[in-house]
Scaffold this active site. Sequence first.
Site, PDB file in Angstrom:
ATOM      1  CB  CYS A   1      -1.013  -0.176   1.321  1.00 28.39           C
ATOM      2  SG  CYS A   1      -1.973   1.485   1.433  1.00 28.39           S
TER       3      CYS A   1
ATOM      4  CB  CYS B   1      -0.045   2.355   5.811  1.00 27.16           C
ATOM      5  SG  CYS B   1      -0.971   0.647   5.185  1.00 27.16           S
TER       6      CYS B   1
ATOM      7  CB  CYS C   1      -4.830  -0.750   2.468  1.00 27.86           C
ATOM      8  SG  CYS C   1      -3.804  -1.129   3.968  1.00 27.86           S
TER       9      CYS C   1
ATOM     10  CB  CYS D   1      -4.056   2.959   5.925  1.00 23.90           C
ATOM     11  SG  CYS D   1      -3.690   2.590   4.186  1.00 23.90           S
TER      12      CYS D   1
ATOM     13  CB  CYS E   1      -9.136  -3.901 -11.495  1.00 24.02           C
ATOM     14  SG  CYS E   1      -8.600  -2.766 -12.860  1.00 24.02           S
TER      15      CYS E   1
END
Length: 158
Positions: free
Chosen positions: A76, A79, A124, A127, A147
């Site tokens: 991510c 984070c 995510c 976060c 995607c």
Amino acid sequence: MTRRHFLHHGVAVLATAAALPAIRARAATSDKIVKTRDEWRGTLTAEQFDILREEGTEAPFTSPLNHEKRKGTFVCAGCAAPLFTSDTKFDSGTGWPSFWAPIPGALATKVDYKLVYPRTEYHCRRCGGHQGHVFDDGPKPTGQRYCNNGIALRFIPA
């Protein structure tokens, strides 16, 4: 002990007891990252903020991660939580980095009606940063296509 000390200590004990449930809840989700909008704006680029925090979408075929073929982990951009491994990446031809499976426990999903019909949006788990949408037109073994917005990811080579 004076009356003042007694009252002061009594208030402190009551405040601590009242805070225990919140402290326990925070400990149970200690890996969660919570920031204000201003804090996110201070740590993300304008494009990352639009995608991760405002659930935007980048233009197709613009991400250098579309062509990433090395072994490694996609994390991510908000984070650095590991979300996908290079072993699950495939070329979907859609213009966005695509994966047939996330790292177990890395993502949370919700239903999105922004295009009128329901789609499954994923974020995510650490976060809450918006990553993309999952569809049922991917390759075996899962048949799924995650995607992802390339701006929402960083690649960490093995």
